[in-house]
Design an enzyme around this catalytic site. Structure first.
Site, PDB file in Angstrom:
ATOM      1  N   ALA A  13       0.829  -1.207   0.000  1.00  0.00           N
ATOM      2  CA  ALA A  13       0.000   0.000   0.000  1.00  0.00           C
ATOM      3  C   ALA A  13       0.864   1.257   0.000  1.00  0.00           C
ATOM      4  O   ALA A  13       0.460   2.299   0.491  1.00  0.00           O
ATOM      5  CB  ALA A  13      -0.926  -0.006   1.214  1.00  0.00           C
ATOM      6  N   ARG A  19      -2.722   9.413 -10.280  1.00  0.00           N
ATOM      7  CA  ARG A  19      -3.767   9.553 -11.299  1.00  0.00           C
ATOM      8  C   ARG A  19      -5.163   9.744 -10.722  1.00  0.00           C
ATOM      9  O   ARG A  19      -6.100  10.069 -11.447  1.00  0.00           O
ATOM     10  CB  ARG A  19      -3.741   8.350 -12.253  1.00  0.00           C
ATOM     11  CG  ARG A  19      -2.670   8.520 -13.333  1.00  0.00           C
ATOM     12  CD  ARG A  19      -2.327   7.214 -13.995  1.00  0.00           C
ATOM     13  NE  ARG A  19      -3.486   6.603 -14.620  1.00  0.00           N
ATOM     14  CZ  ARG A  19      -3.565   5.317 -14.965  1.00  0.00           C
ATOM     15  NH1 ARG A  19      -2.546   4.511 -14.725  1.00  0.00           N
ATOM     16  NH2 ARG A  19      -4.636   4.847 -15.532  1.00  0.00           N
ATOM     17  N   GLN A  79       8.134   1.355   3.637  1.00  0.00           N
ATOM     18  CA  GLN A  79       9.012   1.355   2.472  1.00  0.00           C
ATOM     19  C   GLN A  79       9.362   2.824   2.210  1.00  0.00           C
ATOM     20  O   GLN A  79       8.498   3.610   1.809  1.00  0.00           O
ATOM     21  CB  GLN A  79       8.320   0.733   1.248  1.00  0.00           C
ATOM     22  CG  GLN A  79       9.296   0.534   0.100  1.00  0.00           C
ATOM     23  CD  GLN A  79       8.611   0.207  -1.229  1.00  0.00           C
ATOM     24  OE1 GLN A  79       7.461   0.549  -1.449  1.00  0.00           O
ATOM     25  NE2 GLN A  79       9.351  -0.430  -2.121  1.00  0.00           N
ATOM     26  N   GLU A 159       8.020  -8.548 -17.656  1.00  0.00           N
ATOM     27  CA  GLU A 159       7.301  -7.275 -17.628  1.00  0.00           C
ATOM     28  C   GLU A 159       7.165  -6.729 -19.041  1.00  0.00           C
ATOM     29  O   GLU A 159       8.029  -6.958 -19.903  1.00  0.00           O
ATOM     30  CB  GLU A 159       8.041  -6.270 -16.736  1.00  0.00           C
ATOM     31  CG  GLU A 159       7.944  -6.600 -15.257  1.00  0.00           C
ATOM     32  CD  GLU A 159       6.515  -6.740 -14.757  1.00  0.00           C
ATOM     33  OE1 GLU A 159       5.743  -5.774 -14.847  1.00  0.00           O
ATOM     34  OE2 GLU A 159       6.170  -7.842 -14.298  1.00  0.00           O
TER      35      GLU A 159
HETATM   36  C1  UD1 Z   1       2.659  -5.183 -11.488  1.00  0.00           C
HETATM   37  C2  UD1 Z   1       3.434  -6.433 -11.892  1.00  0.00           C
HETATM   38  C3  UD1 Z   1       2.928  -6.942 -13.244  1.00  0.00           C
HETATM   39  C4  UD1 Z   1       1.434  -7.177 -13.185  1.00  0.00           C
HETATM   40  C5  UD1 Z   1       0.711  -5.919 -12.708  1.00  0.00           C
HETATM   41  C6  UD1 Z   1      -0.741  -6.217 -12.459  1.00  0.00           C
HETATM   42  C7  UD1 Z   1       5.627  -6.075 -10.940  1.00  0.00           C
HETATM   43  C8  UD1 Z   1       7.030  -5.716 -11.211  1.00  0.00           C
HETATM   44  N1  UD1 Z   1       4.824  -6.092 -11.999  1.00  0.00           N
HETATM   45  O1  UD1 Z   1       2.979  -4.191 -12.459  1.00  0.00           O
HETATM   46  O2  UD1 Z   1       3.590  -8.148 -13.586  1.00  0.00           O
HETATM   47  O3  UD1 Z   1       0.953  -7.570 -14.462  1.00  0.00           O
HETATM   48  O4  UD1 Z   1       1.273  -5.460 -11.461  1.00  0.00           O
HETATM   49  O5  UD1 Z   1      -1.427  -5.036 -12.182  1.00  0.00           O
HETATM   50  O6  UD1 Z   1       5.282  -6.423  -9.842  1.00  0.00           O
HETATM   51  N2  UD1 Z   1       4.360  -0.865  -4.922  1.00  0.00           N
HETATM   52  C9  UD1 Z   1       4.948  -0.525  -3.741  1.00  0.00           C
HETATM   53  N3  UD1 Z   1       6.279  -0.200  -3.716  1.00  0.00           N
HETATM   54  C10 UD1 Z   1       7.027  -0.210  -4.840  1.00  0.00           C
HETATM   55  C11 UD1 Z   1       6.423  -0.545  -6.064  1.00  0.00           C
HETATM   56  C12 UD1 Z   1       5.084  -0.890  -6.057  1.00  0.00           C
HETATM   57  O7  UD1 Z   1       4.293  -0.511  -2.693  1.00  0.00           O
HETATM   58  O8  UD1 Z   1       8.214   0.087  -4.745  1.00  0.00           O
HETATM   59  C13 UD1 Z   1       2.943  -1.227  -4.927  1.00  0.00           C
HETATM   60  C14 UD1 Z   1       2.102  -0.250  -5.751  1.00  0.00           C
HETATM   61  O9  UD1 Z   1       1.600   0.779  -4.954  1.00  0.00           O
HETATM   62  C15 UD1 Z   1       0.988  -1.141  -6.269  1.00  0.00           C
HETATM   63  C16 UD1 Z   1       1.670  -2.494  -6.421  1.00  0.00           C
HETATM   64  O10 UD1 Z   1       2.791  -2.468  -5.575  1.00  0.00           O
HETATM   65  O11 UD1 Z   1      -0.071  -1.254  -5.327  1.00  0.00           O
HETATM   66  C17 UD1 Z   1       2.038  -2.797  -7.861  1.00  0.00           C
HETATM   67  O12 UD1 Z   1       2.942  -1.832  -8.340  1.00  0.00           O
HETATM   68  P1  UD1 Z   1       2.810  -1.177  -9.782  1.00  0.00           P
HETATM   69  O13 UD1 Z   1       3.874  -0.175  -9.935  1.00  0.00           O
HETATM   70  O14 UD1 Z   1       1.404  -0.742 -10.028  1.00  0.00           O
HETATM   71  O15 UD1 Z   1       3.163  -2.417 -10.721  1.00  0.00           O
HETATM   72  P2  UD1 Z   1       2.709  -2.607 -12.218  1.00  0.00           P
HETATM   73  O16 UD1 Z   1       3.648  -1.910 -13.102  1.00  0.00           O
HETATM   74  O17 UD1 Z   1       1.274  -2.333 -12.364  1.00  0.00           O
END
Ligand code: UD1
Ligand code: MG
Length: 454
Positions: A13, A19, A79, A159
């Site tokens: 979270a 957005r 984090q 990815e």
């Molecule tokens: C991620 C997946 C992808 C999947 C997609 C589905 C990864 C690398 N990729 O991509 O394979 O198809 O979700 O929607 O996991 N977050 C953190 N800290 C971070 C990065 C992310 O808390 O450092 C949280 C974000 O807030 C979010 C979730 O993790 O809730 C997913 O991160 P996001 O950046 O949306 O990943 P996607 O590029 O959508």
């Protein structure tokens, strides 16, 4: 099998959610009266999580506060830098070190995942997988991680930004949710690198790492609309619509009639009994319970209220928090009830406000009755005994009580307690002046004529 296995749920979270264009963190926006984060917490709890750790950003303390409100036993992990999903999971290192059989990872912005979907992932672990990934067939796979299979065995997840043109044609995508064997989770996560297009630590690389160590990686599937994430207000509305459709189906499957289901809006926790009829255009805020056989007529709005067996509300009824209707009570059109107990069979049929009150059984409250419960500073209580009859257009100035079986004359302003079985009339006595109207009309017409001449 699962109930014997301990399970840590990690909910990510720490996202930015820009957005949404909102002062509020994305995961605190609501679907059916509950935050997106609240939905994720409820799902992992129902999936049998024995401990929950929510990974939050130190910049958004509201998110951690909501997690603890919704799930007081949760722990928070911070984090500080957003270095990717695997990095985010590792923020929960302390929880991981405590040692669990299963670890499930959920996203706080993905509110529609059903508990059984998490349980299916856990079944994969119980059957020997080190990593189990939730997949879906995407109508448009752009942006998602793709599942690379060989001989229907999961090899890796690539990815979108790292995928070859050929891999980009794969429609089987990663939903983001994952289950990891508790014993393997830390060593796997620690081996994930950031050698990729985004220089991020990707959680889906857990598949590749597991495979390279000869461990089993599997996937299960869910429908696309179950794994949808919320990134903007359009997706928030789409998630709401999907949730409502699901909740309406559930309410009908449990034996209630919805005449026009698409016009009825529930909260996540609305509880509707059997043989309840809900007419079109009703809205249920959080905390409503409707018992068997009750009828909610059209255009009613209820929140924090209990409707007893066989009771009826509306059309155009409004029940606010603390309204409790006993068996067979009737609340009619343009009636508002707040923090009040309404006794069995009592009728409040038209145009009335009852607030901070208690009304016994079998009473009749006439049209236009108002409990004057507020003096601008404090609230006071009105108590009406069983079988009392309050005449139309009466104001009951609280604190005040009307005894059992008493009558209140129509149009009264009641400021003092009324004894049981008494009649109270609190209004000016009627006077009659014979012939007054014709004398008045003659004098007024003459005055008008004199003014026209002048
Ligand atoms: C991620 C997946 C992808 C999947 C997609 C589905 C990864 C690398 N990729 O991509 O394979 O198809 O979700 O929607 O996991 N977050 C953190 N800290 C971070 C990065 C992310 O808390 O450092 C949280 C974000 O807030 C979010 C979730 O993790 O809730 C997913 O991160 P996001 O950046 O949306 O990943 P996607 O590029 O959508
Ligand atoms: Mg995303």
């Amino acid at each position: 099998m699962q109930s014997a296995r301990s399970c840590l749920a990690i909910i990510l979270a720490a996202g930015e959610g820009t957005r949404m264009k909102s002062a509020r963190p994305k995961v605190l926006h609501e679907v059916a009266g509950r935050s997106l984060l609240g939905h994720a917490l409820a799902a992992v709890e129902a999936a049998g999580a024995s401990a929950v750790c929510v990974v939050v950003s130190p910049e958004r303390p509201e998110v951690g506060a909501e997690a603890l409100t919704r799930y007081p036993a949760a722990t928070l992990a911070f984090q500080t830098e957003r270095l990717g999903t695997a990095h985010a999971v590792l923020a929960a290192r302390e929880a991981l070190q405590a040692g669990y059989d299963d670890v499930i990872v959920a996203f706080a912005d993905t509110p529609l995942v059903r508990p059984e979907t998490f349980r299916a992932l856990r079944d994969e672990l119980a059957a020997g997988a080190a990593v189990a990934v939730l997949a879906f067939a995407a109508k448009d796979p752009t942006g998602y991680g793709r599942l690379v299979l060989s001989d229907s065995q999961l090899e890796s997840i690539v990815e979108h930004k790292d995928a070859t043109p050929e891999q980009r044609r794969i429609v089987l995508c990663n939903a983001g949710l994952m289950a990891l064997s508790g014993a393997q989770a830390l060593p796997i996560l620690e081996s994930i690198g950031d050698d990729n297009a985004q220089r991020e630590f990707y959680l889906p690389d857990a598949v590749k790492v597991a495979r390279s160590r000869g461990l089993k990686a599997t996937h299960t599937r869910a429908p696309e609309d179950e794994v949808m994430g919320v990134n903007d207000r359009l997706q928030l509305a789409a998630a709401e619509a999907r949730f409502q459709a699901r909740k309406r189906d559930e309410v009908m499957a449990q034996g209630a009639t919805l005449i026009a289901p698409e016009t009825v809006f529930f909260s996540h926790d609305t509880a509707i009994g059997r043989d309840v009829v809900i007419e079109p255009h009703c809205v249920f805020g959080p905390g409503v319970k409707v018992a068997d056989g009750a009828v909610i007529h059209a255009f009613s709005h209820l929140e924090g209220a209990e409707v007893g067996p066989g009771a009826s509300v509306g059309p155009y009824g409004r029940l606010r928090p603390g309204a409790r209707l006993a068996q067979g009570a009737k609340v009619g059109n343009f009636v508002e009830i707040k923090a009040a107990e309404i006794g069995a069979g009592t009728k409040i049929s038209h145009l009335t406000y009852i607030g901070d009150a208690s009304i016994g059984a079998g009473a009749n409250i006439g049209a236009g009755t108002i409990t004057c419960n507020y003096d601008g500073f404090n609230k006071a209580k009105t108590v009406i005994g069983a079988g009392a009859f309050v005449g139309s257009n009466s104001s009951l100035v609280a604190p005040v009580s009307i005894g059992e079986g008493a009558y209140v004359g129509s149009g009264s302003v009641i400021t003092e307690d009324v004894a049981a079985d008494a009649l109270a009339v609190g209004r000016a006595r009627q006077v009659e002046k014979p012939g007054w109207a014709s004398r008045f009309r003659a004098a007024a017409a003459a005055l008008k004529a004199r003014r026209a001449k002048a």
